[in-house]
Write an enzyme that holds these catalytic residues in place. Structure first.
Site, PDB file in Angstrom:
ATOM      1  N   ASP A  10      71.497  73.775  92.131  1.00  0.00           N
ATOM      2  CA  ASP A  10      72.476  74.786  91.713  1.00  0.00           C
ATOM      3  C   ASP A  10      71.835  76.085  91.260  1.00  0.00           C
ATOM      4  O   ASP A  10      70.622  76.167  91.076  1.00  0.00           O
ATOM      5  CB  ASP A  10      73.367  74.219  90.585  1.00  0.00           C
ATOM      6  N   ASN A  27      78.313  65.711  79.321  1.00  0.00           N
ATOM      7  CA  ASN A  27      79.664  65.330  79.762  1.00  0.00           C
ATOM      8  C   ASN A  27      79.650  64.514  81.054  1.00  0.00           C
ATOM      9  O   ASN A  27      80.690  64.311  81.680  1.00  0.00           O
ATOM     10  CB  ASN A  27      80.542  66.583  79.938  1.00  0.00           C
ATOM     11  N   HIS A  36      78.076  65.340  83.860  1.00  0.00           N
ATOM     12  CA  HIS A  36      77.989  66.074  85.134  1.00  0.00           C
ATOM     13  C   HIS A  36      76.645  65.851  85.826  1.00  0.00           C
ATOM     14  O   HIS A  36      75.635  65.546  85.174  1.00  0.00           O
ATOM     15  CB  HIS A  36      78.292  67.570  84.963  1.00  0.00           C
ATOM     16  N   GLU A  89      81.404  69.299  87.349  1.00  0.00           N
ATOM     17  CA  GLU A  89      81.972  68.997  86.039  1.00  0.00           C
ATOM     18  C   GLU A  89      83.048  67.909  86.153  1.00  0.00           C
ATOM     19  O   GLU A  89      83.571  67.654  87.234  1.00  0.00           O
ATOM     20  CB  GLU A  89      82.597  70.274  85.452  1.00  0.00           C
TER      21      GLU A  89
HETATM   22  C1  F6R Z   1      70.324  71.384  86.599  1.00  0.00           C
HETATM   23  C2  F6R Z   1      71.573  70.642  86.707  1.00  0.00           C
HETATM   24  C3  F6R Z   1      72.238  69.999  85.536  1.00  0.00           C
HETATM   25  C4  F6R Z   1      71.272  69.420  84.509  1.00  0.00           C
HETATM   26  C5  F6R Z   1      72.051  68.845  83.326  1.00  0.00           C
HETATM   27  C6  F6R Z   1      71.136  68.340  82.244  1.00  0.00           C
HETATM   28  O1  F6R Z   1      69.910  71.887  87.838  1.00  0.00           O
HETATM   29  O2  F6R Z   1      72.111  70.590  87.759  1.00  0.00           O
HETATM   30  O3  F6R Z   1      73.084  68.980  86.007  1.00  0.00           O
HETATM   31  O4  F6R Z   1      70.484  68.436  85.101  1.00  0.00           O
HETATM   32  O5  F6R Z   1      72.878  69.815  82.781  1.00  0.00           O
HETATM   33  O6  F6R Z   1      70.445  69.412  81.672  1.00  0.00           O
HETATM   34  P1  F6R Z   1      69.255  69.199  80.656  1.00  0.00           P
HETATM   35  O7  F6R Z   1      68.148  68.558  81.411  1.00  0.00           O
HETATM   36  O8  F6R Z   1      68.871  70.589  80.221  1.00  0.00           O
HETATM   37  O9  F6R Z   1      69.770  68.360  79.554  1.00  0.00           O
END
Ligand code: F6R
Length: 251
Positions: A67, A136, A138, A143
């Site tokens: 992303d 959450n 995701h 989401e």
């Molecule tokens: C990042 C992504 C997100 C993260 C998730 C966890 O490219 O797609 O899904 O993997 O938000 O983020 P952290 O590792 O910062 O807790």
């Protein structure tokens, strides 16, 4: 599903980097799906170490990031383009033309999403997709409540995600509210998936994802249906997991 219970973040990072190393050693032309955020930072550090000490070459590898924020420029230190160069790409012999990250400034969003999907297809699909998990539930920026069948698309970020990611920005108001993300369908098409989770804040998300009902309210729960999923979680994140998951043999 294979489950690996890591003692701590360091072990999680090492194990994850080793899995990527063996993927690339067995298939030097691998297509890797990559994630950003805090979770894979240690893994990238370990990969750079392996690159230097054990001569792992990235020269034939293609990468696709999950992303990118929208709208954000490549030069912005908060962009995922910047993150990937800062934490991995600048240190290894990857060819810039083999790096794929959604264009955070694309004028034609739909066109950009379609182009991204086509590039993945042209590359032969993703061999190994690395994922973190949001508090959450995701994965990528898919989401809760988004349809499982989505391909790469523009998403509105959840309040919880904006809040969680505000730690990287000067203030919460500066966090972009949208992103271009691979969809769940894109992620599920990967041949192998490596899901990483560390820290107590992920305890409920990982429990729901691996042992809860499979439903769009917990996007990561769909991973239960993936035929080749490896999960590495540290002790803190695994606290609520049942022993039937924790005792799964990892080879
Ligand atoms: C990042 C992504 C997100 C993260 C998730 C966890 O490219 O797609 O899904 O993997 O938000 O983020 P952290 O590792 O910062 O807790």
């Amino acid at each position: 599903m294979r489950f690996y219970l890591a003692e701590d973040y360091k072990e999680l990072s090492r194990k994850a980097a080793r899995i990527i190393f063996s993927q690339v050693a067995l298939k030097p032309k691998s297509v890797l799906g990559l994630a950003t955020g805090s979770t894979p930072l240690g893994m990238y550090r370990e990969l750079v170490k392996i690159y230097r000490e054990e001569k792992l070459s990235f020269s034939d590898i293609k990468t696709f990031n999950l992303d990118e924020y929208y709208r954000i420029s490549k030069e912005n230190p908060q962009s995922y383009y910047y993150y990937m160069h800062k934490n991995l790409f600048q240190y290894v012999d990857i060819d810039e033309k083999n790096i794929n990250i959604p264009d955070g400034e694309a004028k034609d969003i739909e066109g950009e999403c379609m182009r991204y999907e086509e590039e993945i297809l042209k590359a032969g699909g993703i061999d190994l997709q690395v994922l973190g998990i949001g508090v959450n539930g995701h994965i990528g920026f898919n989401e809760p409540d988004l349809k499982f069948e989505a391909l790469t698309h523009l998403v509105e970020l959840d309040e919880t995600t904006i809040k969680a990611n505000s730690r990287f920005f000067e203030s919460q108001e500066r966090v972009p509210t949208r992103a271009i993300s691979m969809g769940i369908k894109t992620i599920m098409h990967s041949r192998k998936i490596l899901l990483l989770a560390n820290g107590a804040e992920k305890v409920d998300a990982i429990k729901e994802a691996l042992e809860g009902e499979i439903k769009p309210q917990v996007p990561a729960s769909i991973l239960q249906l993936h035929p080749n999923l490896t999960v590495i979680a540290d002790k803190e994140a695994s606290q609520k997991l049942s022993s039937s998951i924790k005792n799964r043999k990892y080879n």
